[in-house]
Design a protein around this motif. Structure first.
Motif, short mmCIF file in Angstrom:
data_model
loop_
_atom_site.label_atom_id
_atom_site.label_comp_id
_atom_site.label_asym_id
_atom_site.label_seq_id
_atom_site.Cartn_x
_atom_site.Cartn_y
_atom_site.Cartn_z
N PRO A 1 0.80 -1.24 0.00
CA PRO A 1 0.00 0.00 0.00
C PRO A 1 0.83 1.28 0.00
O PRO A 1 0.33 2.35 -0.41
N MET A 2 2.11 1.24 0.42
CA MET A 2 2.98 2.41 0.41
C MET A 2 3.74 2.53 -0.91
O MET A 2 4.64 3.35 -1.04
N HIS A 3 3.38 1.70 -1.88
CA HIS A 3 4.01 1.67 -3.21
C HIS A 3 5.49 1.27 -3.13
O HIS A 3 6.32 1.69 -3.93
N ARG A 4 5.79 0.41 -2.16
CA ARG A 4 7.14 -0.13 -2.06
C ARG A 4 7.14 -1.53 -2.68
O ARG A 4 6.25 -2.34 -2.39
N PRO A 5 8.11 -1.83 -3.54
CA PRO A 5 8.13 -3.14 -4.21
C PRO A 5 8.37 -4.28 -3.23
O PRO A 5 9.29 -4.22 -2.42
N VAL A 6 7.52 -5.29 -3.30
CA VAL A 6 7.66 -6.46 -2.42
C VAL A 6 7.98 -7.71 -3.21
O VAL A 6 8.25 -8.77 -2.63
N GLY A 7 7.96 -7.61 -4.54
CA GLY A 7 8.28 -8.78 -5.35
C GLY A 7 8.16 -8.46 -6.83
O GLY A 7 7.73 -7.36 -7.22
N THR A 8 8.55 -9.43 -7.66
CA THR A 8 8.44 -9.28 -9.11
C THR A 8 7.84 -10.56 -9.69
O THR A 8 7.90 -11.63 -9.07
N CYS A 9 7.27 -10.42 -10.88
CA CYS A 9 6.70 -11.59 -11.55
C CYS A 9 6.93 -11.46 -13.05
O CYS A 9 6.51 -10.47 -13.67
N GLN A 10 7.63 -12.43 -13.61
CA GLN A 10 7.89 -12.39 -15.04
C GLN A 10 6.62 -12.68 -15.82
O GLN A 10 5.73 -13.40 -15.35
N LEU A 11 6.55 -12.13 -17.02
CA LEU A 11 5.35 -12.33 -17.84
C LEU A 11 5.12 -13.80 -18.16
O LEU A 11 3.97 -14.26 -18.26
N SER A 12 6.20 -14.55 -18.32
CA SER A 12 6.05 -15.98 -18.63
C SER A 12 5.36 -16.72 -17.48
O SER A 12 4.59 -17.66 -17.70
N TRP A 13 5.64 -16.31 -16.23
CA TRP A 13 4.97 -16.94 -15.09
C TRP A 13 3.48 -16.61 -15.09
O TRP A 13 2.64 -17.47 -14.82
N ILE A 14 3.16 -15.35 -15.40
CA ILE A 14 1.76 -14.94 -15.40
C ILE A 14 0.98 -15.69 -16.46
O ILE A 14 -0.16 -16.14 -16.23
N ALA B 1 12.80 6.63 0.36
CA ALA B 1 11.78 6.04 1.23
C ALA B 1 11.45 4.60 0.83
O ALA B 1 10.60 3.97 1.46
N GLY B 2 12.12 4.10 -0.20
CA GLY B 2 11.88 2.73 -0.64
C GLY B 2 10.71 2.58 -1.59
O GLY B 2 10.31 1.45 -1.92
N ARG B 3 10.13 3.69 -2.07
CA ARG B 3 9.00 3.63 -2.98
C ARG B 3 9.48 3.43 -4.42
O ARG B 3 10.51 3.97 -4.83
N LEU B 4 8.68 2.68 -5.18
CA LEU B 4 9.00 2.40 -6.58
C LEU B 4 8.81 3.67 -7.41
O LEU B 4 7.72 4.27 -7.40
N VAL B 5 9.85 4.08 -8.13
CA VAL B 5 9.76 5.30 -8.95
C VAL B 5 10.11 5.05 -10.42
O VAL B 5 9.93 5.92 -11.26
N GLY B 6 10.63 3.87 -10.74
CA GLY B 6 10.99 3.59 -12.13
C GLY B 6 11.61 2.22 -12.26
O GLY B 6 11.68 1.45 -11.30
N MET B 7 12.05 1.92 -13.47
CA MET B 7 12.74 0.65 -13.70
C MET B 7 13.87 0.87 -14.70
O MET B 7 13.85 1.80 -15.51
N ILE B 8 14.86 0.02 -14.61
CA ILE B 8 15.98 0.01 -15.55
C ILE B 8 15.97 -1.34 -16.25
O ILE B 8 15.79 -2.38 -15.61
N THR B 9 16.18 -1.32 -17.57
CA THR B 9 16.17 -2.56 -18.34
C THR B 9 17.55 -2.85 -18.90
O THR B 9 18.41 -1.97 -18.99
N VAL B 10 17.74 -4.08 -19.28
CA VAL B 10 19.07 -4.54 -19.67
C VAL B 10 19.58 -3.85 -20.93
O VAL B 10 20.80 -3.69 -21.10
N ASP B 11 18.68 -3.41 -21.83
CA ASP B 11 19.16 -2.74 -23.03
C ASP B 11 19.85 -1.42 -22.70
O ASP B 11 20.82 -1.02 -23.36
N ASP B 12 19.37 -0.74 -21.64
CA ASP B 12 20.05 0.47 -21.20
C ASP B 12 21.41 0.15 -20.59
O ASP B 12 22.38 0.89 -20.75
N VAL B 13 21.48 -0.97 -19.88
CA VAL B 13 22.72 -1.35 -19.20
C VAL B 13 23.79 -1.74 -20.21
O VAL B 13 24.99 -1.48 -19.99
N VAL B 14 23.40 -2.35 -21.32
CA VAL B 14 24.38 -2.69 -22.35
C VAL B 14 25.10 -1.44 -22.83
O VAL B 14 26.33 -1.43 -23.01
N HIS B 15 24.36 -0.35 -23.02
CA HIS B 15 24.97 0.92 -23.43
C HIS B 15 25.93 1.43 -22.36
O HIS B 15 26.99 1.96 -22.66
#
Length: 474
Positions: free
Chosen positions: A200-213, A260-274
């Motif tokens: 409820p505080m918008h803090r990430p508690v886990g992830t789920c890959q699309l393949s699992w869903i 504060a530990g709230r989710l504000v964005g994401m970084i993907t591997v294509d950005d990291v390659v650069h």
């Protein structure tokens, strides 16, 4: 099971045609580049657009980088709307800056609005302050707020790098609820590989890959399908550390959180390659004092960067020459010293550069830390000892045989050993010390190491020659 798509089959001939414009290394052929410019100069706009239209956006970006500064405005005019946001996102930053200067703020704002936040920031962040403000004012309020928020973070941090477009769901929903939302919500991010589950505080508690869903029953709670262990990226983390985390934990994407530990964005591997490519090249170029080392960089900027380091190196060379001046009388009595002393200093410089390159890379990749520094110092000492002895025996034996002077051979062999030890220790101690004081070792280490090996090479060889009485034989 293989699922085919008729649209992919229809595009196959087009892909084959595009491949004819590329060589075996996926680079645009020189003949193709010349043909496009010739068509543009001849006013055959449709023919030029038809040829370029077969290319991938990254290849179109390469085309702009391969043509001259004088031809780029013409090419941009001819291509028009083919100079898309995807093309600009793939383009070299120096080339992109020049093209952006040709566009009105409204055009830049429209392009930036169609990009992910990280790509839009990459376009806007290098603009002059007044131009930047003009572009931001022309953007929609929501897009402008996202860009301004990104620009508020320091350069080369996760806050600048992250995408604001991500998918997050509360932990109390089911897999079916998530699937329905993914299908119905037209405002979702267009490219993502996993969703983030938040409290409820918008803090990430886990992830789920699309393949699992896709493979889980609709009735399963998302909290039961998710993975609770995750790598969170602080918003102020340096991009180099971000890349190291992706490499270490084999990440595809990762959540970015604020203080504060709230989710504000994401970084993907294509950005990291650069990032990995950029940081690796940056360290190598800094060791040589070549600045960005970009062939598209303005000439004046390149001259200024290189000349500043050459002036520094000139000062260190004069310092080393002053050591030679102390032994002017000895050299005058025994001229062979002047012939042989560059060998000692030169080999020491090469040995120091080898150790320095390994050390800077180890520091950059977190392989060299406070816990193993002492062990690495002793390792380099042993390596330097063996290399110094081996080179000393070779040069000493050769000198004795060529000049018929065993004492001269012993002197140069001893100096070679001493200077290799200095080079090995300097190659690791200098960058480690600079890193401890939060100074980038890739920038300053080479100057110190080269100066030390030159001074010690001259001093050890000429000093031993004087102490051994070799100069009295002249």
């Amino acid at each position: 099971m293989v699922i085919t798509d008729d649209r992919e089959i229809d595009r196959a001939p087009l892909q084959r045609e595009a491949e004819t414009e590329l060589d075996e290394d996926d680079r645009l052929k020189p003949a193709f580049v010349r043909d496009v410019i010739d068509l543009a100069e001849a006013g055959e706009v449709e023919a030029a657009r038809e040829r370029v239209g077969r290319l991938h956006p990254a290849d179109i970006a390469d085309l702009f980088e391969l043509v001259s500064d004088e031809d780029r405005p013409l090419l941009a005019h001819v291509l028009g709307d083919m100079l898309s946001p995807d093309v600009l996102a793939e383009m070299n930053e120096h080339v992109r800056e020049r093209l952006i200067d040709l566009l009105a703020p409204e055009q830049v704002a429209e392009i930036a609005s169609e990009l992910d936040t990280d790509d839009a920031v990459a376009i806007i962040e290098d603009m002059e302050e007044d131009e930047q403000q003009a572009v931001l004012q022309a953007m929609e309020p929501e897009d402008r707020a996202a860009i301004e928020d990104a620009l508020s973070y320091p350069e080369e941090t996760a806050g600048r790098l992250m995408q604001r477009e991500y998918v997050a769901v509360p932990e109390h929903v089911t897999v079916g609820d998530v699937i329905d939302r993914l299908r119905e919500d037209i405002d979702l991010a267009t490219d993502f590989w996993e969703i983030f589950i938040v409290d409820p505080m918008h803090r990430p508690v886990g992830t789920c890959q699309l393949s699992w869903i896709l493979r889980a029953p609709r009735s399963v709670a998302i909290s039961d399908a998710m993975k609770r262990e995750q790598t969170l990226i602080p918003v102020d983390m340096d991009q180099e550390e971000v890349a190291l985390r992706f490499q270490k934990y084999a990440l595809i994407s990762a959540a970015v959180v604020d203080k504060a530990g709230r989710l504000v964005g994401m970084i993907t591997v294509d950005d990291v390659v650069h990032i990995i490519q950029e940081e690796a090249g940056e360290d190598i170029l800094r060791l040589s004092g070549a600045g960005d080392g970009d062939i598209n960089e303005p000439i004046a900027m390149t001259i200024r960067t290189r000349l500043s380091w050459l002036v520094v190196n000139l000062g260190t060379a004069m310092l080393a020459a002053s050591v030679v001046g102390f032994f002017e009388g000895a050299i005058a009595k025994f001229a062979l010293l002047a012939v042989l002393m560059p060998i000692v200093s030169g080999m020491g410089g090469n040995a120091g550069t080898q150790t320095l390159a390994v050390t800077v890379r180890a520091i950059a990749t977190n392989q060299l830390t406070a816990s193993n520094t002492l062990r690495m110092i002793f390792r380099e000492f042993r390596i330097a000892t063996v290399n110094g002895l081996s080179l000393g025996v070779l040069i000493g034996t050769g000198t004795s045989l060529i000049f018929g002077n065993p004492l001269l051979g012993a002197v140069i062999a001893s100096a070679m050993l001493i200077n290799n030890l200095v080079a090995g220790l300097a190659g690791i101690l200098v960058p480690v010390t600079l890193d401890r004081f939060d100074v980038d070792p890739a920038v300053s280490s080479a100057v110190f190491v080269t100066t030390l090996t030159d001074i010690m090479g001259f001093f050890s060889f000429l000093g031993l020659a004087v102490l051994s009485g070799l100069t009295a034989m002249g």
